[in-house]
Write an enzyme that holds these catalytic residues in place. Structure first.
Site, PDB file in Angstrom:
ATOM      1  CE  LYS A  69      -4.348  -1.622   2.366  1.00  0.00           C
ATOM      2  NZ  LYS A  69      -5.031  -1.556   3.220  1.00  0.00           N
ATOM      3  CG  ASP A 106      -8.297   0.820   3.927  1.00  0.00           C
ATOM      4  OD1 ASP A 106      -8.957   0.023   3.151  1.00  0.00           O
ATOM      5  OD2 ASP A 106      -7.030   0.625   4.024  1.00  0.00           O
TER       6      ASP A 106
HETATM    7  P1  NAP Z   1       0.383  -2.800  10.840  1.00  0.00           P
HETATM    8  O1  NAP Z   1       0.562  -1.327   9.881  1.00  0.00           O
HETATM    9  O2  NAP Z   1       1.179  -3.730  10.559  1.00  0.00           O
HETATM   10  O3  NAP Z   1      -0.031  -2.233  12.150  1.00  0.00           O
HETATM   11  C1  NAP Z   1      -0.005  -3.451  13.228  1.00  0.00           C
HETATM   12  C2  NAP Z   1      -0.467  -2.483  14.557  1.00  0.00           C
HETATM   13  O4  NAP Z   1      -0.557  -3.640  15.587  1.00  0.00           O
HETATM   14  C3  NAP Z   1       0.746  -1.590  14.922  1.00  0.00           C
HETATM   15  O5  NAP Z   1       0.324  -0.422  15.511  1.00  0.00           O
HETATM   16  C4  NAP Z   1       1.470  -2.382  15.988  1.00  0.00           C
HETATM   17  O6  NAP Z   1       2.418  -1.862  16.999  1.00  0.00           O
HETATM   18  C5  NAP Z   1       0.359  -3.131  16.600  1.00  0.00           C
HETATM   19  N1  NAP Z   1       0.717  -4.574  17.524  1.00  0.00           N
HETATM   20  C6  NAP Z   1       1.408  -5.446  16.679  1.00  0.00           C
HETATM   21  N2  NAP Z   1       1.733  -6.553  17.662  1.00  0.00           N
HETATM   22  C7  NAP Z   1       1.282  -5.949  18.810  1.00  0.00           C
HETATM   23  C8  NAP Z   1       1.263  -6.321  20.172  1.00  0.00           C
HETATM   24  N3  NAP Z   1       1.614  -7.827  20.538  1.00  0.00           N
HETATM   25  N4  NAP Z   1       0.605  -5.682  21.236  1.00  0.00           N
HETATM   26  C9  NAP Z   1       0.182  -4.419  20.879  1.00  0.00           C
HETATM   27  N5  NAP Z   1       0.285  -3.827  19.570  1.00  0.00           N
HETATM   28  C10 NAP Z   1       0.741  -4.835  18.675  1.00  0.00           C
HETATM   29  O7  NAP Z   1      -1.069  -3.416  10.282  1.00  0.00           O
HETATM   30  P2  NAP Z   1      -2.427  -2.711   9.701  1.00  0.00           P
HETATM   31  O8  NAP Z   1      -2.480  -2.996   8.151  1.00  0.00           O
HETATM   32  O9  NAP Z   1      -2.614  -1.379  10.242  1.00  0.00           O
HETATM   33  O10 NAP Z   1      -3.732  -3.633  10.230  1.00  0.00           O
HETATM   34  C11 NAP Z   1      -4.056  -3.815  11.603  1.00  0.00           C
HETATM   35  C12 NAP Z   1      -5.250  -4.413  11.704  1.00  0.00           C
HETATM   36  O11 NAP Z   1      -6.322  -3.903  10.884  1.00  0.00           O
HETATM   37  C13 NAP Z   1      -5.175  -6.015  11.305  1.00  0.00           C
HETATM   38  O12 NAP Z   1      -5.615  -6.805  12.059  1.00  0.00           O
HETATM   39  C14 NAP Z   1      -5.773  -5.804  10.239  1.00  0.00           C
HETATM   40  O13 NAP Z   1      -6.587  -7.220   9.488  1.00  0.00           O
HETATM   41  C15 NAP Z   1      -6.943  -4.778  10.232  1.00  0.00           C
HETATM   42  N6  NAP Z   1      -7.403  -4.002   8.980  1.00  0.00           N
HETATM   43  C16 NAP Z   1      -8.966  -4.182   8.559  1.00  0.00           C
HETATM   44  C17 NAP Z   1      -9.481  -3.437   7.647  1.00  0.00           C
HETATM   45  C18 NAP Z   1     -10.623  -3.752   7.168  1.00  0.00           C
HETATM   46  O14 NAP Z   1     -11.049  -3.286   5.898  1.00  0.00           O
HETATM   47  N7  NAP Z   1     -11.624  -4.279   7.939  1.00  0.00           N
HETATM   48  C19 NAP Z   1      -8.320  -2.795   6.689  1.00  0.00           C
HETATM   49  C20 NAP Z   1      -7.019  -2.605   7.172  1.00  0.00           C
HETATM   50  C21 NAP Z   1      -6.698  -3.482   8.056  1.00  0.00           C
HETATM   51  P3  NAP Z   1       3.810  -1.446  16.942  1.00  0.00           P
HETATM   52  O15 NAP Z   1       4.032  -0.216  16.247  1.00  0.00           O
HETATM   53  O16 NAP Z   1       4.406  -1.411  18.249  1.00  0.00           O
HETATM   54  O17 NAP Z   1       4.415  -2.744  16.146  1.00  0.00           O
END
Ligand code: NAP
Length: 279
Positions: A69, A106
């Site tokens: 992305k 999004d």
């Molecule tokens: P990302 O950019 O990889 O961000 C992941 C986030 O999770 C970061 O803030 C990370 O914190 C945190 N995290 C990871 N492990 C953790 C832990 N053990 N304890 C606390 N925080 C933790 O991922 P993303 O693309 O934003 O996606 C995040 C979620 O949103 C996913 O579950 C995804 O499936 C969902 N999502 C849904 C949609 C939808 O259409 N419904 C669209 C996009 C994403 P750090 O910075 O500390 O690593």
């Protein structure tokens, strides 16, 4: 672009799990259109070639998902200012002259999913708490700001990322330390989880909801499972909840409109079709 057959799809890696083909192909059939939406497995390192291929193959465009992305922005001829602020694109639309335009829907999907679940919800109602500072958080925070949220408390495990994002996005975004997450819920009208905690295969999000007003809406961007442990405990204490399925469905609408010229609806039948694949 091939005028008789509109081809689109999603580029990602891994991408086999994506529910986007089900959504878009449902709408193509519903509206009697001629076209298809496919899955494009694009490994890291192949993205530039794949995006260039859109034009060469006569596709209408594509969605872009993990992990592309941010990188995909480099290959656009024009990027929507909203997507610029979100720092990522999730949709490419090939223009009649072959130019590649990038968008991010999004945030639109997120706000629409809240309004669908609770039509009286208003961002202005009070402070929002956002957990996580990754890609989903960026899109959600920008959309909450644009919808009129008076204050956004941004809480991330890695505090420096929350601080950087708050500095970039503006004064209403306040970074809060991860260790203060329980008390930061005081007076909030919205709580959104954008971390991966609570997703299938991951532990539950470690947070106590004691300080959260019972009037607050609790959302999770996750949709596998449909009810995360966070949403379950919120529901059990009387908060209204919204899972990530509506966000996924509603973000698809403006992309479909751009490619096919029809703004599709998210119907109970489509929800049911999608839920059946998540059972
Ligand atoms: P990302 O950019 O990889 O961000 C992941 C986030 O999770 C970061 O803030 C990370 O914190 C945190 N995290 C990871 N492990 C953790 C832990 N053990 N304890 C606390 N925080 C933790 O991922 P993303 O693309 O934003 O996606 C995040 C979620 O949103 C996913 O579950 C995804 O499936 C969902 N999502 C849904 C949609 C939808 O259409 N419904 C669209 C996009 C994403 P750090 O910075 O500390 O690593």
């Amino acid at each position: 672009m091939n005028k008789n057959f509109t081809m689109t799809g999603v580029m990602g890696w891994p991408v086999a799990h994506s529910r986007s083909p089900l959504i878009h192909n449902h709408w193509i059939a519903q509206h009697g259109l001629t076209g298809a939406y496919g899955l494009f497995t694009v490994e890291q390192g192949n993205l530039a070639d794949a995006i260039r291929g859109l034009r060469a193959l006569g596709l209408a465009g594509s969605n872009i998902t993990i992990p592309h992305k941010v990188e995909a922005m480099k290959y656009m001829d024009w990027i929507d200012p909203l997507a610029q602020r979100m720092g990522a694109i999730n949709t490419i639309v090939v223009q009649a002259d072959g130019a590649l335009h990038g968008f991010n829907h999004d945030g639109f999907g997120f706000i629409q999913s809240l309004l669908e679940a609770q039509p009286t919800w208003r961002a202005e109602a009070g402070p929002a708490v956002v957990l996580g500072a990754g890609g989903a958080a960026r899109a959600i925070i920008v959309s909450l700001m644009d919808a009129g949220a008076p204050e956004i408390r941004l809480i991330n495990r890695t505090h420096s990322k929350a601080q950087d994002l708050a500095q970039e996005l503006g004064a209403i975004v306040h970074p809060v330390n991860w260790r203060d997450r329980d008390t930061a819920l005081q007076g909030a009208s919205l709580l959104v989880n954008t971390t991966n905690q609570g997703m299938q295969g991951e532990p539950a999000l470690d947070i106590a909801l004691t300080h959260l007003p019972s009037s607050a809406l609790v959302c999770d961007a996750i949709y596998i499972p449909l009810e995360t442990p966070l949403l379950q405990s919120a529901r059990e204490r009387g908060n209204a909840t919204v899972n990530g399925l509506g966000m996924l469905l509603h973000q698809a609408r403006p992309a479909f409109h751009a490619w096919f010229g029809v703004m599709p609806e998210v119907t109970p039948a489509l929800y049911q079709k999608l839920r059946a694949t998540l059972a």
